[in-house]
Design a protein around this motif. Structure first.
Motif, PDB file in Angstrom:
ATOM      1  N   LEU A 124       0.832  -1.203   0.000  1.00  0.00           N
ATOM      2  CA  LEU A 124       0.000   0.000   0.000  1.00  0.00           C
ATOM      3  C   LEU A 124       0.863   1.248   0.000  1.00  0.00           C
ATOM      4  O   LEU A 124       0.521   2.235  -0.621  1.00  0.00           O
ATOM      5  CB  LEU A 124      -0.886   0.030   1.260  1.00  0.00           C
ATOM      6  CG  LEU A 124      -2.239  -0.627   1.165  1.00  0.00           C
ATOM      7  CD1 LEU A 124      -2.927  -0.603   2.518  1.00  0.00           C
ATOM      8  CD2 LEU A 124      -3.114   0.095   0.135  1.00  0.00           C
ATOM      9  N   GLY A 125       1.954   1.226   0.743  1.00  0.00           N
ATOM     10  CA  GLY A 125       2.830   2.399   0.812  1.00  0.00           C
ATOM     11  C   GLY A 125       3.235   2.707   2.236  1.00  0.00           C
ATOM     12  O   GLY A 125       4.093   2.036   2.801  1.00  0.00           O
ATOM     13  N   ASP A 208      -0.775   6.666   3.465  1.00  0.00           N
ATOM     14  CA  ASP A 208      -1.828   6.101   2.610  1.00  0.00           C
ATOM     15  C   ASP A 208      -3.041   5.641   3.394  1.00  0.00           C
ATOM     16  O   ASP A 208      -4.160   5.681   2.894  1.00  0.00           O
ATOM     17  CB  ASP A 208      -1.266   4.928   1.801  1.00  0.00           C
ATOM     18  CG  ASP A 208      -0.241   5.394   0.792  1.00  0.00           C
ATOM     19  OD1 ASP A 208      -0.649   6.067  -0.168  1.00  0.00           O
ATOM     20  OD2 ASP A 208       0.959   5.135   0.973  1.00  0.00           O
ATOM     21  N   VAL A 209      -2.827   5.167   4.616  1.00  0.00           N
ATOM     22  CA  VAL A 209      -3.949   4.666   5.406  1.00  0.00           C
ATOM     23  C   VAL A 209      -3.583   4.735   6.881  1.00  0.00           C
ATOM     24  O   VAL A 209      -2.410   4.648   7.248  1.00  0.00           O
ATOM     25  CB  VAL A 209      -4.332   3.223   4.968  1.00  0.00           C
ATOM     26  CG1 VAL A 209      -3.212   2.246   5.242  1.00  0.00           C
ATOM     27  CG2 VAL A 209      -5.604   2.733   5.642  1.00  0.00           C
ATOM     28  N   ARG A 227      -7.858  12.511   7.453  1.00  0.00           N
ATOM     29  CA  ARG A 227      -8.056  12.970   6.083  1.00  0.00           C
ATOM     30  C   ARG A 227      -7.520  11.951   5.078  1.00  0.00           C
ATOM     31  O   ARG A 227      -7.304  12.260   3.906  1.00  0.00           O
ATOM     32  CB  ARG A 227      -7.379  14.343   5.884  1.00  0.00           C
ATOM     33  CG  ARG A 227      -8.097  15.474   6.622  1.00  0.00           C
ATOM     34  CD  ARG A 227      -9.468  15.751   5.987  1.00  0.00           C
ATOM     35  NE  ARG A 227     -10.351  16.504   6.859  1.00  0.00           N
ATOM     36  CZ  ARG A 227     -11.368  15.969   7.540  1.00  0.00           C
ATOM     37  NH1 ARG A 227     -11.627  14.667   7.459  1.00  0.00           N
ATOM     38  NH2 ARG A 227     -12.143  16.704   8.294  1.00  0.00           N
ATOM     39  N   PRO A 229      -7.768   7.393   4.259  1.00  0.00           N
ATOM     40  CA  PRO A 229      -8.604   6.243   4.596  1.00  0.00           C
ATOM     41  C   PRO A 229      -8.216   5.612   5.937  1.00  0.00           C
ATOM     42  O   PRO A 229      -7.052   5.665   6.345  1.00  0.00           O
ATOM     43  CB  PRO A 229      -8.340   5.274   3.443  1.00  0.00           C
ATOM     44  CG  PRO A 229      -7.894   6.132   2.307  1.00  0.00           C
ATOM     45  CD  PRO A 229      -7.131   7.251   2.934  1.00  0.00           C
ATOM     46  N   PHE A 231      -8.734   2.020   8.338  1.00  0.00           N
ATOM     47  CA  PHE A 231      -9.209   0.644   8.506  1.00  0.00           C
ATOM     48  C   PHE A 231      -9.545   0.471   9.979  1.00  0.00           C
ATOM     49  O   PHE A 231      -8.637   0.437  10.817  1.00  0.00           O
ATOM     50  CB  PHE A 231      -8.131  -0.373   8.136  1.00  0.00           C
ATOM     51  CG  PHE A 231      -7.745  -0.381   6.682  1.00  0.00           C
ATOM     52  CD1 PHE A 231      -8.563   0.168   5.707  1.00  0.00           C
ATOM     53  CD2 PHE A 231      -6.547  -0.966   6.285  1.00  0.00           C
ATOM     54  CE1 PHE A 231      -8.194   0.134   4.360  1.00  0.00           C
ATOM     55  CE2 PHE A 231      -6.176  -0.995   4.950  1.00  0.00           C
ATOM     56  CZ  PHE A 231      -6.998  -0.443   3.989  1.00  0.00           C
ATOM     57  N   LYS A 399     -16.555  -0.368   4.042  1.00  0.00           N
ATOM     58  CA  LYS A 399     -16.770  -1.185   2.838  1.00  0.00           C
ATOM     59  C   LYS A 399     -15.658  -1.033   1.826  1.00  0.00           C
ATOM     60  O   LYS A 399     -15.673  -1.655   0.775  1.00  0.00           O
ATOM     61  CB  LYS A 399     -18.084  -0.765   2.179  1.00  0.00           C
ATOM     62  CG  LYS A 399     -19.288  -1.223   2.963  1.00  0.00           C
ATOM     63  CD  LYS A 399     -20.531  -0.902   2.194  1.00  0.00           C
ATOM     64  CE  LYS A 399     -21.757  -1.231   3.019  1.00  0.00           C
ATOM     65  NZ  LYS A 399     -22.954  -0.767   2.320  1.00  0.00           N
ATOM     66  N   MET A 400     -14.698  -0.169   2.116  1.00  0.00           N
ATOM     67  CA  MET A 400     -13.652   0.124   1.148  1.00  0.00           C
ATOM     68  C   MET A 400     -12.404  -0.689   1.437  1.00  0.00           C
ATOM     69  O   MET A 400     -11.883  -0.654   2.550  1.00  0.00           O
ATOM     70  CB  MET A 400     -13.268   1.608   1.238  1.00  0.00           C
ATOM     71  CG  MET A 400     -14.298   2.542   0.698  1.00  0.00           C
ATOM     72  SD  MET A 400     -14.483   2.342  -1.090  1.00  0.00           S
ATOM     73  CE  MET A 400     -16.206   2.800  -1.197  1.00  0.00           C
ATOM     74  N   HIS A 401     -11.926  -1.388   0.431  1.00  0.00           N
ATOM     75  CA  HIS A 401     -10.619  -2.033   0.435  1.00  0.00           C
ATOM     76  C   HIS A 401     -10.541  -3.210   1.407  1.00  0.00           C
ATOM     77  O   HIS A 401     -10.555  -4.341   0.985  1.00  0.00           O
ATOM     78  CB  HIS A 401      -9.521  -1.010   0.750  1.00  0.00           C
ATOM     79  CG  HIS A 401      -8.150  -1.516   0.391  1.00  0.00           C
ATOM     80  ND1 HIS A 401      -7.606  -1.303  -0.845  1.00  0.00           N
ATOM     81  CD2 HIS A 401      -7.240  -2.235   1.083  1.00  0.00           C
ATOM     82  CE1 HIS A 401      -6.407  -1.874  -0.884  1.00  0.00           C
ATOM     83  NE2 HIS A 401      -6.174  -2.439   0.266  1.00  0.00           N
ATOM     84  N   ALA A 402     -10.436  -2.931   2.694  1.00  0.00           N
ATOM     85  CA  ALA A 402     -10.335  -4.010   3.674  1.00  0.00           C
ATOM     86  C   ALA A 402     -11.635  -4.075   4.450  1.00  0.00           C
ATOM     87  O   ALA A 402     -12.198  -3.055   4.811  1.00  0.00           O
ATOM     88  CB  ALA A 402      -9.177  -3.750   4.623  1.00  0.00           C
ATOM     89  N   ARG A 403     -12.121  -5.271   4.697  1.00  0.00           N
ATOM     90  CA  ARG A 403     -13.340  -5.460   5.482  1.00  0.00           C
ATOM     91  C   ARG A 403     -13.154  -6.747   6.262  1.00  0.00           C
ATOM     92  O   ARG A 403     -12.602  -7.712   5.751  1.00  0.00           O
ATOM     93  CB  ARG A 403     -14.535  -5.582   4.532  1.00  0.00           C
ATOM     94  CG  ARG A 403     -15.843  -5.265   5.198  1.00  0.00           C
ATOM     95  CD  ARG A 403     -17.001  -5.260   4.218  1.00  0.00           C
ATOM     96  NE  ARG A 403     -18.148  -4.670   4.870  1.00  0.00           N
ATOM     97  CZ  ARG A 403     -19.399  -5.048   4.675  1.00  0.00           C
ATOM     98  NH1 ARG A 403     -19.677  -6.002   3.817  1.00  0.00           N
ATOM     99  NH2 ARG A 403     -20.380  -4.472   5.320  1.00  0.00           N
TER     100      ARG A 403
END
Lengths: 426, 426
Positions: A124-125, A208-209, A227, A229, A231, A399-403
């Motif tokens: 991911l970074g 990134d997250v 600001r 994403p 998880f 609901k985005m990317h990882a769940r």
């Protein structure tokens, strides 16, 4: 410990950290599996040869909070001992032993024009991890991010800073031993909460997250202010529904486990829904088993009318994640009623149905939109280790990317590689 | 057309739209494939039987902008004719014919304790699509979102509102015919840009993701202001690198196609990098072929020294997505130089390498982190249709959730279904 610096200085320091993380991430993205594993195993060695130093640092942290009148559970999470430090090292080796997700071909197909398309996992970074005063998260979160090829900026609770720094030095030693940039795992040594604010801003695009690990107030702050994403799950208000078609013995056993095995984890059940059709036969047995294990039952009026001596549940109870030996109980009109209640009150984390009727199970699985749905199994299986992911950095309800459980695979992104032989587009 | 309402009224109207979308999404999540396809095919029928009405509405839009002195390309995108309307209907049928991603089991495995775990696709929820005055996007984006089981709120450019409303009425007719909620596809009929601001705020948690479709200024506004995830690319500054090991004929053919097939699309090449080792033999042929096709070449000093009569490239050129028949050209030191240049200037959209040396290709694929990397193929293949996705709502360069072409699969999330036989956690 820089807890007296100005907030503009903090921003500058944090931005520089972000920049260093970004540069380290570029190198990590092309690091070999062997190199990453070498770093993790060398870090485990460093931890085992630094047990005394780590425990001394932990003693300083414990001493500093001794007079603060903190909860025993807080002190317990902050406390290290030889066993816990050894387990931390074993955790690093276990993460080293996991398959490397980076470079995995997730999907591949060929087009009529001969182009071969592959979807391949990439890191991911840069990941920011914000956690409470639990020093072991330093090793655990740092290692999971590294395994997936990500740089990480760790910001633990300020009461655990000495312990976290001692552990972080071992991680740095591991990175050096493997020839990887030390900036791959950075620890924020600024106690001021402005450092958290800076991290949540994303450090000028460097992060990134963000993954928060801790209680509801920490997660709520992160979700509101971030600001970038996130998880996370705000809470695990997990439901267990006993259908008329349930095997009663199984229902008793699974409900008790779902609530009482460990009451403080996010996968613990908080509300029990029982099909009105079998209330007369099932309710007493299930509730007695819970009460026998020391569980307080908060019942809807209808349940109280059938079983004496229960505390009354208020509207607030259906919205409460107790994280204690308390359960709220309600009768519902079969699967329709269960779905209606869960879709109204659920935190979209984990729900279980106990039923033998396949149509009931199918509707439960289709019509409830939570990250994890279980049939005839305890909600306490909501865990990356139990899912076979070999560890998790947390559970996500977005609901985005990882769940669901966020393991090393969920800490990756992907790119497309297209192999041609000179194709041009007509 | 409500272009005179107060902004507090706009917020109220938009929040109500969000709430209706959220309710529709719940129903769509459990709609059958047949029902969704029926809605799409019925919408196609409605469009074909409304060609005259749609063209009348379009004539109103065109009339209203006639005196505004707009670019011919703007007018072209706004203009509908019988052929374009027919193609819109065909597009809906093509989306109906795609496989339904919802309910697909993406992965499944069994645990030693007998738990069977499935990861299953689910809709994302509610998607906000913000686009310019291109009325056909109304049908296209609405249909892709619906196919993946999502409710959608469409906000097209205000100059195309009459056309979009006419098309939207056909989509509503399709939904009605299939017994699906009309709120599944809503069109914002407020010309005021405050409506866009409200949508970007996420409408109090109702909107799960925003997809902007349009030029750089639209995407930049969306990326800056959105408080929910965005699937987008700001620009497609695509590179093509010709390695010393390249087949020269192939290089000429692919470079010309990558730049000149269509210059205005995001997958068009903008910068050509040529391996210094073969500049003497390759440069002249490739550049002549481009110039012959009408391409302006902006060259680095070193390139200009070898080939006369070229315009000089400035630092700004390496950062410019021309979207025109212009290309910047530079010599680099083999694959190292190519990676260095691309990692400095790339927009992480699409890059291509022309090479026969597998080690060069492997390094290009590993060390460049763009959404799409191609070997011996034109950058113009960066397209959901060309990838076999049967259509796309756009191309994303972010690392979260969707990356590269965003088709129906990328418009989904997932959940875990766990099948047990009474398992409790020890």
């Amino acid at each position: 410990m820089l807890d007296k610096v100005q907030s503009s200085d903090i921003d500058t320091l944090m931005l520089a950290m972000g920049e260093r993380a970004r540069l380290a991430a570029r190198k990590l993205a092309v690091a070999s599996t062997d190199q990453k594993n070498k770093a993790l195993n060398a870090a485990a060695d460093a931890i085992l040869s630094s047990v005394a130093t780590i425990l001394e640092a932990n003693a300083l942290d414990l001493e500093a909070v001794a007079d603060k009148g903190l909860q025993p559970s807080f002190i317990d999470r902050l406390t290290l001992n030889e066993k816990r430090v050894t387990e931390m090292a074993e955790g690093l080796r276990a993460i080293a032993a996991l398959p490397d997700p980076v470079g995995n071909v997730i999907a591949d197909w060929e087009r009529p024009n001969g182009l071969k398309i592959e979807r391949v996992r990439t890191p991911l970074g840069v990941i920011g991890v914000i956690y409470e005063s639990r020093p072991n998260v330093t090793a655990d979160a740092g290692a999971l991010c590294l395994k997936a090829g990500n740089a990480v900026i760790l910001r633990g609770g300020s009461d655990s800073l000495n312990s976290s720094q001692a552990i972080h030095r071992c991680l740095s030693a591991g990175l050096r031993a493997a020839g990887l940039p030390e900036d791959s795992i950075q620890l924020v040594a600024i106690a001021d909460r402005a450092a958290v604010g800076a991290l949540l801003s994303g450090l000028n695009g460097a992060v990134d997250v963000i993954v928060p690990r801790g209680g509801k107030s920490l997660v709520a702050r992160v979700q509101t202010e971030a600001r970038v994403p996130v998880f996370a799950h705000l809470e695990g208000l997990c439901h267990i529904y006993v259908d008329a078609s349930a095997d009663l013995d199984m229902a008793v056993k699974v409900v008790v486990n779902a609530k009482m095995r460990r009451t403080g984890i996010c996968g613990a059940a908080e509300t029990l829904l029982v099909d009105r059709a079998v209330a007369a036969t099932h309710l007493q047995l299930i509730l007695s088993a819970l009460i026998e294990k020391g569980c307080e039952v908060r019942a809807s009026e209808e349940v109280s009318a059938q079983i004496e001596g229960l505390k009354a549940a208020s509207e607030e109870d259906w919205r409460t994640e107790y994280l204690e030996a308390i359960i709220s109980v309600k009768l519902v009109d079969g699967i329709d009623g269960a779905i209606e209640h869960i879709n109204t009150y659920s935190s979209n984390h984990t729900e279980a149905v106990i039923a033998e009727d396949p149509q009931v199970v199918a509707r439960f699985f289709n019509e409830i939109d939570s990250a994890i749905l279980l049939h005839n199994a305890s909600t306490q299986f909501a865990d990356g280790g139990e899912f076979g992911m070999g560890g998790e950095i947390g559970i996500a309800t977005g609901k985005m990317h990882a769940r669901g459980p966020v393991g090393v695979e969920q800490l990756t992104s992907f790119k497309y590689r297209v192999h041609g032989t000179g194709q041009i587009r007509p």
